[in-house]
Design a protein around this motif. Sequence first.
Motif, PDB file in Angstrom:
ATOM      1  N   LEU B 250       0.834  -1.197   0.000  1.00 30.82           N
ATOM      2  CA  LEU B 250       0.000   0.000   0.000  1.00 30.82           C
ATOM      3  C   LEU B 250       0.871   1.251   0.000  1.00 30.82           C
ATOM      4  CD1 LEU B 250      -2.723  -0.939   2.659  1.00 30.82           C
ATOM      5  CD2 LEU B 250      -2.890  -1.105   0.184  1.00 30.82           C
ATOM      6  N   LYS B 251       0.324   2.295  -0.619  1.00 28.43           N
ATOM      7  CA  LYS B 251       1.000   3.593  -0.547  1.00 28.43           C
ATOM      8  C   LYS B 251       0.566   4.290   0.733  1.00 28.43           C
ATOM      9  CE  LYS B 251       0.435   4.071  -5.530  1.00 28.43           C
ATOM     10  NZ  LYS B 251      -0.336   4.817  -6.502  1.00 28.43           N
ATOM     11  N   ARG B 252       1.178   5.451   0.963  1.00 29.53           N
ATOM     12  CA  ARG B 252       0.845   6.184   2.183  1.00 29.53           C
ATOM     13  C   ARG B 252      -0.621   6.611   2.218  1.00 29.53           C
ATOM     14  NH1 ARG B 252       4.343   7.579   5.975  1.00 29.53           N
ATOM     15  NH2 ARG B 252       6.551   7.310   5.537  1.00 29.53           N
ATOM     16  N   ASP B 253      -1.178   6.839   1.017  1.00 32.02           N
ATOM     17  CA  ASP B 253      -2.577   7.278   0.982  1.00 32.02           C
ATOM     18  C   ASP B 253      -3.542   6.097   1.102  1.00 32.02           C
ATOM     19  OD1 ASP B 253      -2.355   6.013  -1.409  1.00 32.02           O
ATOM     20  OD2 ASP B 253      -2.952   7.706  -2.658  1.00 32.02           O
ATOM     21  N   GLY B 254      -3.028   4.892   1.290  1.00 28.88           N
ATOM     22  CA  GLY B 254      -3.875   3.725   1.499  1.00 28.88           C
ATOM     23  C   GLY B 254      -4.303   3.035   0.216  1.00 28.88           C
ATOM     24  N   SER B 255      -3.862   3.536  -0.927  1.00 30.16           N
ATOM     25  CA  SER B 255      -4.216   2.881  -2.183  1.00 30.16           C
ATOM     26  C   SER B 255      -3.167   1.815  -2.502  1.00 30.16           C
ATOM     27  CB  SER B 255      -4.311   3.894  -3.317  1.00 30.16           C
ATOM     28  OG  SER B 255      -3.061   4.512  -3.505  1.00 30.16           O
ATOM     29  N   CYS B 285     -12.135  -1.872  -2.411  1.00 31.11           N
ATOM     30  CA  CYS B 285     -12.222  -1.104  -1.170  1.00 31.11           C
ATOM     31  C   CYS B 285     -11.117  -0.065  -0.994  1.00 31.11           C
ATOM     32  CB  CYS B 285     -12.231  -2.042   0.031  1.00 31.11           C
ATOM     33  SG  CYS B 285     -13.870  -2.214   0.709  1.00 31.11           S
ATOM     34  N   GLN B 286     -10.109  -0.064  -1.845  1.00 29.03           N
ATOM     35  CA  GLN B 286      -9.048   0.932  -1.699  1.00 29.03           C
ATOM     36  C   GLN B 286      -9.586   2.331  -2.033  1.00 29.03           C
ATOM     37  OE1 GLN B 286      -6.032   1.016  -4.727  1.00 29.03           O
ATOM     38  NE2 GLN B 286      -7.294  -0.091  -6.157  1.00 29.03           N
ATOM     39  N   PRO B 287      -9.009   3.417  -1.538  1.00 29.70           N
ATOM     40  CA  PRO B 287      -7.891   3.447  -0.595  1.00 29.70           C
ATOM     41  C   PRO B 287      -8.347   3.136   0.831  1.00 29.70           C
ATOM     42  CG  PRO B 287      -8.627   5.671  -1.069  1.00 29.70           C
ATOM     43  CD  PRO B 287      -9.450   4.762  -1.932  1.00 29.70           C
ATOM     44  N   TYR B 288      -7.453   2.519   1.595  1.00 29.42           N
ATOM     45  CA  TYR B 288      -7.759   2.146   2.967  1.00 29.42           C
ATOM     46  C   TYR B 288      -7.346   3.261   3.919  1.00 29.42           C
ATOM     47  CZ  TYR B 288      -8.528  -2.387   0.941  1.00 29.42           C
ATOM     48  OH  TYR B 288      -9.021  -3.405   0.171  1.00 29.42           O
ATOM     49  N   LYS B 289      -8.187   3.507   4.874  1.00 25.87           N
ATOM     50  CA  LYS B 289      -7.859   4.518   5.880  1.00 25.87           C
ATOM     51  C   LYS B 289      -7.209   3.819   7.059  1.00 25.87           C
ATOM     52  CE  LYS B 289     -11.565   7.550   4.426  1.00 25.87           C
ATOM     53  NZ  LYS B 289     -12.977   7.913   4.622  1.00 25.87           N
ATOM     54  N   LEU B 290      -5.897   3.926   7.122  1.00 25.45           N
ATOM     55  CA  LEU B 290      -5.139   3.275   8.192  1.00 25.45           C
ATOM     56  C   LEU B 290      -4.255   4.313   8.877  1.00 25.45           C
ATOM     57  CD1 LEU B 290      -4.058   0.086   6.182  1.00 25.45           C
ATOM     58  CD2 LEU B 290      -5.963   0.305   7.757  1.00 25.45           C
ATOM     59  N   PRO B 291      -3.947   4.102  10.145  1.00 20.08           N
ATOM     60  CA  PRO B 291      -3.176   5.111  10.880  1.00 20.08           C
ATOM     61  C   PRO B 291      -1.790   5.347  10.267  1.00 20.08           C
ATOM     62  CG  PRO B 291      -3.458   3.108  12.171  1.00 20.08           C
ATOM     63  CD  PRO B 291      -4.318   2.964  10.982  1.00 20.08           C
ATOM     64  N   ALA B 292      -1.523   6.596   9.935  1.00 23.62           N
ATOM     65  CA  ALA B 292      -0.264   6.934   9.259  1.00 23.62           C
ATOM     66  C   ALA B 292       0.944   6.595  10.129  1.00 23.62           C
ATOM     67  CB  ALA B 292      -0.258   8.417   8.921  1.00 23.62           C
ATOM     68  N   ALA B 293       0.752   6.626  11.455  1.00 25.37           N
ATOM     69  CA  ALA B 293       1.882   6.373  12.348  1.00 25.37           C
ATOM     70  C   ALA B 293       2.449   4.973  12.157  1.00 25.37           C
ATOM     71  CB  ALA B 293       1.428   6.564  13.796  1.00 25.37           C
ATOM     72  N   TRP B 298       2.060  -1.381   7.828  1.00 28.47           N
ATOM     73  CA  TRP B 298       1.016  -1.805   6.885  1.00 28.47           C
ATOM     74  C   TRP B 298       1.337  -1.516   5.432  1.00 28.47           C
ATOM     75  CZ3 TRP B 298      -0.800   2.433   4.367  1.00 28.47           C
ATOM     76  CH2 TRP B 298      -0.962   3.641   5.051  1.00 28.47           C
ATOM     77  N   LYS B 299       2.519  -1.027   5.164  1.00 29.80           N
ATOM     78  CA  LYS B 299       2.819  -0.765   3.758  1.00 29.80           C
ATOM     79  C   LYS B 299       2.997  -2.085   2.986  1.00 29.80           C
ATOM     80  CE  LYS B 299       7.824  -0.289   4.202  1.00 29.80           C
ATOM     81  NZ  LYS B 299       8.958   0.626   4.108  1.00 29.80           N
ATOM     82  N   TYR B 300       3.286  -3.151   3.693  1.00 28.82           N
ATOM     83  CA  TYR B 300       3.441  -4.456   3.053  1.00 28.82           C
ATOM     84  C   TYR B 300       2.971  -5.523   4.019  1.00 28.82           C
ATOM     85  CZ  TYR B 300       5.735  -8.448   0.815  1.00 28.82           C
ATOM     86  OH  TYR B 300       5.989  -9.655   0.223  1.00 28.82           O
TER      87      TYR B 300
END
Lengths: 450, 310
Positions: B250-255, B285-293, B298-300
């Motif tokens: 996933l990218k930082r934006d959740g896509s 369902c992308q982009p996923y809203k996941l905690p950026a911290a 979760w990037k992989y």
Amino acid sequence: MTEKNGLPNMPFRLNRRQIISGMAALGAVAGSRNALAQKRIIVPEGEFTPLPIAIPNFVAGTPGDAEVGVGVSQVITNNLKRSGLFAPIDQAAFIERISNIDAAPQFQSWKTINAQALVTGRMTRQGDGRLKAEFRLWDVNTAQQLTGQQYFTSPEYWRRIAHIISDQIYERLTGEKGYFDSRVVFVDETGPKERRVKRLAMMDQDGANVRYLTKGSDLVLTPRFSPSTQEITYMEFGQGDPRVYLFNIETGQREIVGNFPGMSFSPRFSPDGQRVIMSLQQGGNSNLFVMDLRSKTTTRLTDTPAIDTSPSYAPDGSKICFESDRGGKPQIYVMPATGGAAQRISFGEGSYSTPVWSPRGDYIAFTKQGGGQFAIGIMKTDGSGERILTAGFHNEGPTFAPNGRVLMFFREPGGGGGPSLFTIDISGRNELRVPTPGFASDPAWSPLLS
Amino acid sequence: MKVKVDKTLVASVVLHVLVLGWTMVSFSTRALEMAPEDSVPVDVVSPDQLAHIMAGMKTGKKENPKPLVDKIAEAKPVDDAVGKISEKAPPVVNETAPPPQPKIEEKPVEKKPDPPKVVEKPKEEPKPVEKKPDPVKPDPIAEAIKKEEKKPPPKPVAVKPPEPAKPKIVERHYDQTQIAALLDKRDPTRQAATGDTLNSNAALGTSKGAAADNSATWGAMFKQQVERCWKKPYGGIEAQRSEAVFNIRLKRDGSLEGMPVPEGTPSTPYLRVYQESALRAIIECQPYKLPAAFFEEWKYFAPVFTEQKT
């Protein structure tokens, strides 16, 4: 000798600590694979949901094919919707109008209406008068074609083409064989209850194309398809004792199966279509016999002072399930197809009747009577895992769809009404009434026609 | 010609074969390949457990390229509720065997730090001197330490300990509102450890590697989102063992950074359909809203769609 002398001075010993630390080092190497693997997130909760599918009208290859194009898409839509596994999207919601099935659709416009699958197709009348049907099944999210086929047929068989395409779509999206290109033979009932006329009738599984096979002068019961789907065996009350008949659908010819002194009833074909198994009345009892249709030889399978009836073959032809009251109440028994010791498999409250073996071989469906109700249920072939799918005033005579996923049965609501046909998924979901011209009972589902 | 074989050599060879054979058999079993249980963050963790988890491995790199924790503010100085707590920290008084040992073994010396004793100054002074010989005898560990250091215990003890104690004890005062702190005898440095000083070495962590596992948080968020798009195919009443695993980036934006990569090839038509349904869900369902911290976590990762009840 020198070695021998030197070694005692340098004894090689592994103490327990060294061994354990060696093990630990090996363990660390073995465990590193897991440590390096990425995190696994379990997604276990997904509930079954019908798949949203878009089925636009099939494109007309020539101006005269528009009507059949609409008809095919409607039949497919109806089939998939009735299966309970798909949720066809209303055509009014479509954004893109499909005009050329050879070009990839604009997937974004189908995503917008939440379609996960898309069916595009074209019907074209050929120069020789035949009808050409083409279709493509698309996965909207991955923008990939999942399957595509073309068929040629006589124009009057366009409904069959629609059923065949429905089966293709069903199989590709569920992983199971379809059952839409099949027929049902049943007893059509008309007239008042005291003077009910019962005719043998046949229709497509969706209730279309009803044909009457007998005139209704004699009472008919328990029709069953042959594996070839060209013949039907049934019981008819004629002038004398009730007899088992064979009826050829194509030619309309019929003949009596065997010439037995007493009543013969509850016939059913063997999986290879070469034999018919049935009950023969002998005094107050009845026993199971099998007749070879070529040699006309008859073999007795049971010999008990009880009523053995409703036999049904396992799909591999090795075993038979049947109903018998040898234990007091009617129960389901299983025995080798050649006869021999029978094993009782039903042990629940009440009595069990009309067992029928699934074409998949995994379940036996039955009618269960008890507590003032008639229920339709299934159990595994060893009698375990009994499940009641539906219960009520009077439900009877289950028959499996060719893929073993759906059951059809008849139901009488009580009172002045007559029986109707229903289908239900073997999980107990999606109970639906099958449209018939009048009252209907004793359904029997054919194998797939193609 | 007799060939004489040394017994110890034979024993050594046999032992090696046995050990290696045993490890090959035991480490090749599937049971040992089971993934360790996910650790779930909990509120109560004792200092010992925390220290154990964060201890790292000897094989970890010693240098620390960047702080493990983003420094958002200066670490708070420890609120020393009672002056005495900071005294405990310097256990440097190795030379004087008596002071550290009494904590565990000797009852009379334990009384020393108790606040009520502040009043009884005179009593405390003589004690250490009197008890000098006692602690040495019963405690073998202390004895061992002493031997290593090879320092004569009696001489320095007599003079040093009482002197530094005096001035600080005078500063103490009894505060009723901070009675909890008075009873808390744990080392105060545990508070300072919450800042960037915690685990300053970028160690490899324990074998479970779960020190920075926040998957319970973002994993639940991912599940909640992807389930909304998952149109699970109907598998009848017996298809209870389906499973589809993907590797996704996933990218930082959740896509999605690319198409999800399925693990393995489905063996049946139904499993293929099952896998495809999960793939559709991930894409839809992308982009996923996941905690950026927790992006680094979760990037992989590998979502596992399964019918198997856990």
